[in-house]
Design a protein around this motif. Structure first.
Motif, PDB file in Angstrom:
ATOM      1  N   GLU A 192       0.833  -1.207   0.000  1.00  0.00           N
ATOM      2  CA  GLU A 192       0.000   0.000   0.000  1.00  0.00           C
ATOM      3  C   GLU A 192       0.869   1.260   0.000  1.00  0.00           C
ATOM      4  N   LEU A 193       1.921   1.246   0.810  1.00  0.00           N
ATOM      5  CA  LEU A 193       2.859   2.381   0.835  1.00  0.00           C
ATOM      6  C   LEU A 193       3.498   2.595  -0.539  1.00  0.00           C
ATOM      7  N   LEU A 194       3.957   1.515  -1.139  1.00  0.00           N
ATOM      8  CA  LEU A 194       4.600   1.616  -2.450  1.00  0.00           C
ATOM      9  C   LEU A 194       3.622   2.100  -3.516  1.00  0.00           C
ATOM     10  N   ALA A 195       2.396   1.606  -3.475  1.00  0.00           N
ATOM     11  CA  ALA A 195       1.387   2.042  -4.453  1.00  0.00           C
ATOM     12  C   ALA A 195       1.054   3.524  -4.271  1.00  0.00           C
ATOM     13  N   ALA A 196       0.967   3.972  -3.022  1.00  0.00           N
ATOM     14  CA  ALA A 196       0.689   5.389  -2.763  1.00  0.00           C
ATOM     15  C   ALA A 196       1.822   6.265  -3.277  1.00  0.00           C
ATOM     16  N   GLU A 197       3.061   5.827  -3.081  1.00  0.00           N
ATOM     17  CA  GLU A 197       4.205   6.595  -3.590  1.00  0.00           C
ATOM     18  C   GLU A 197       4.222   6.615  -5.107  1.00  0.00           C
ATOM     19  N   ARG A 198       3.916   5.483  -5.723  1.00  0.00           N
ATOM     20  CA  ARG A 198       3.848   5.438  -7.188  1.00  0.00           C
ATOM     21  C   ARG A 198       2.793   6.422  -7.698  1.00  0.00           C
ATOM     22  N   ASP A 199       1.614   6.439  -7.049  1.00  0.00           N
ATOM     23  CA  ASP A 199       0.551   7.357  -7.461  1.00  0.00           C
ATOM     24  C   ASP A 199       0.976   8.811  -7.285  1.00  0.00           C
ATOM     25  N   ARG A 200       1.672   9.100  -6.183  1.00  0.00           N
ATOM     26  CA  ARG A 200       2.156  10.471  -5.950  1.00  0.00           C
ATOM     27  C   ARG A 200       3.153  10.881  -7.029  1.00  0.00           C
ATOM     28  N   ILE A 201       4.061   9.986  -7.358  1.00  0.00           N
ATOM     29  CA  ILE A 201       5.069  10.275  -8.379  1.00  0.00           C
ATOM     30  C   ILE A 201       4.415  10.426  -9.748  1.00  0.00           C
ATOM     31  N   THR A 202       3.415   9.586 -10.045  1.00  0.00           N
ATOM     32  CA  THR A 202       2.691   9.687 -11.316  1.00  0.00           C
ATOM     33  C   THR A 202       1.979  11.033 -11.430  1.00  0.00           C
ATOM     34  N   ALA A 203       1.362  11.484 -10.352  1.00  0.00           N
ATOM     35  CA  ALA A 203       0.687  12.789 -10.362  1.00  0.00           C
ATOM     36  C   ALA A 203       1.697  13.918 -10.565  1.00  0.00           C
ATOM     37  N   THR A 204       2.840  13.819  -9.923  1.00  0.00           N
ATOM     38  CA  THR A 204       3.889  14.824 -10.100  1.00  0.00           C
ATOM     39  C   THR A 204       4.373  14.849 -11.549  1.00  0.00           C
ATOM     40  N   MET A 205       4.520  13.671 -12.132  1.00  0.00           N
ATOM     41  CA  MET A 205       4.952  13.601 -13.534  1.00  0.00           C
ATOM     42  C   MET A 205       3.917  14.245 -14.452  1.00  0.00           C
ATOM     43  N   ALA A 206       2.630  14.031 -14.177  1.00  0.00           N
ATOM     44  CA  ALA A 206       1.577  14.640 -14.987  1.00  0.00           C
ATOM     45  C   ALA A 206       1.623  16.158 -14.861  1.00  0.00           C
ATOM     46  N   ASP A 207       1.847  16.666 -13.640  1.00  0.00           N
ATOM     47  CA  ASP A 207       1.967  18.114 -13.438  1.00  0.00           C
ATOM     48  C   ASP A 207       3.168  18.672 -14.199  1.00  0.00           C
ATOM     49  N   LEU A 208       4.283  17.978 -14.141  1.00  0.00           N
ATOM     50  CA  LEU A 208       5.475  18.419 -14.867  1.00  0.00           C
ATOM     51  C   LEU A 208       5.255  18.396 -16.372  1.00  0.00           C
ATOM     52  N   ALA A 209       4.568  17.376 -16.877  1.00  0.00           N
ATOM     53  CA  ALA A 209       4.278  17.298 -18.315  1.00  0.00           C
ATOM     54  C   ALA A 209       3.383  18.462 -18.739  1.00  0.00           C
ATOM     55  N   ALA A 210       2.399  18.803 -17.921  1.00  0.00           N
ATOM     56  CA  ALA A 210       1.523  19.937 -18.241  1.00  0.00           C
ATOM     57  C   ALA A 210       2.318  21.246 -18.246  1.00  0.00           C
ATOM     58  N   THR A 211       3.230  21.405 -17.312  1.00  0.00           N
ATOM     59  CA  THR A 211       4.081  22.591 -17.276  1.00  0.00           C
ATOM     60  C   THR A 211       4.974  22.650 -18.508  1.00  0.00           C
ATOM     61  N   ARG A 212       5.560  21.512 -18.880  1.00  0.00           N
ATOM     62  CA  ARG A 212       6.399  21.453 -20.087  1.00  0.00           C
ATOM     63  C   ARG A 212       5.583  21.832 -21.321  1.00  0.00           C
ATOM     64  N   ASP A 213       4.359  21.315 -21.434  1.00  0.00           N
ATOM     65  CA  ASP A 213       3.510  21.625 -22.588  1.00  0.00           C
ATOM     66  C   ASP A 213       3.170  23.113 -22.647  1.00  0.00           C
ATOM     67  N   ALA A 214       2.912  23.719 -21.495  1.00  0.00           N
ATOM     68  CA  ALA A 214       2.639  25.163 -21.461  1.00  0.00           C
ATOM     69  C   ALA A 214       3.864  25.940 -21.917  1.00  0.00           C
TER      70      ALA A 214
END
Length: 151
Positions: free
Chosen positions: A80-102
Motif C-alpha cells: 500500500e505504501l509503495l502504491a501510494a508513492e507510485r501514485d504520488r510520483i505519477t501525479a507529479t509527472m503529470a503536473d510536470l508534463a503539463a508545465t512542459r507543454d505550457a
C-alpha cells in the motif's frame, strides 16, 4: 566500522549518514566515548536508502518500509505504501508534463507571434495622421483606424 569508513564504502558523505540517523533510517552503536560505530551490513543498508531516495521516496516512507525489507517479506501495508508513492510520483509527472507543454506553447508563440497572442501586432498604438480640413486649411487629423496592422 566508523562513520568515515561506512561513508567511503557506501559512496556518501558523513553528513548524509548523520541525516539518515536523524530520520531514523540508520541506527549506529556508540562507543564509550560517544563515537558512532556501524556493522558491516550498514554499507548495504545505506546503498538501499540511496536507491529508495533516488526513486523519489521520502525518508518518512523509507523508514516505514525498512522493517519489511529487513524481514524479507512483503505485506499489504508495504504494498500500500509503495502504491501510494507510485501514485504520488505519477501525479507529479503529470503536473510536470503539463508545465512542459505550457512552456512549449509559449516558445512556439514567441517564435511565431500572431495578433491573437501579441498585442503589439494588433491595432497600432497610434494612428497615422493626414492633412485634412473642412475649411481648406491644413490640419492634422488621425486617419480612420484599420483592422489590418501596418508594417
Amino acid at each position: 566500522m566508523r562513520i568515515g569508513d561506512i561513508a567511503r564504502q557506501a559512496g556518501v558523505s558523513t553528513r548524509a549518514l548523520r541525516y539518515y540517523e536523524e530520520r531514523g533510517l540508520l541506527a549506529p552503536d556508540r562507543t564509550h566515548s560517544g563515537q558512532r560505530t556501524y556493522p558491516g551490513s550498514a554499507v548495504e543498508r545505506v546503498r538501499l536508502i540511496q536507491q529508495l531516495l533516488t526513486a523519489g521516496l521520502p525518508s518518512r516512507t523509507i523508514r516505514k518500509l525498512l522493517p519489511f525489507i529487513e524481514a524479507g517479506q512483503g505485506s499489504p501495508d508495504a504494498f500500500e505504501l509503495l502504491a501510494a508513492e507510485r501514485d504520488r510520483i505519477t501525479a507529479t509527472m503529470a503536473d510536470l508534463a503539463a508545465t512542459r507543454d505550457a512552456l512549449d506553447r509559449m516558445i512556439e508563440i514567441a517564435h511565431h507571434p500572431t495578433p491573437e497572442h501579441c498585442p503589439a501586432l494588433r491595432e497600432p498604438p497610434w494612428a497615422p495622421y493626414t492633412d485634412v480640413a473642412d475649411d481648406g486649411a491644413a490640419a492634422l487629423e488621425p486617419a480612420a483606424p484599420t483592422s489590418e496592422p501596418s508594417n
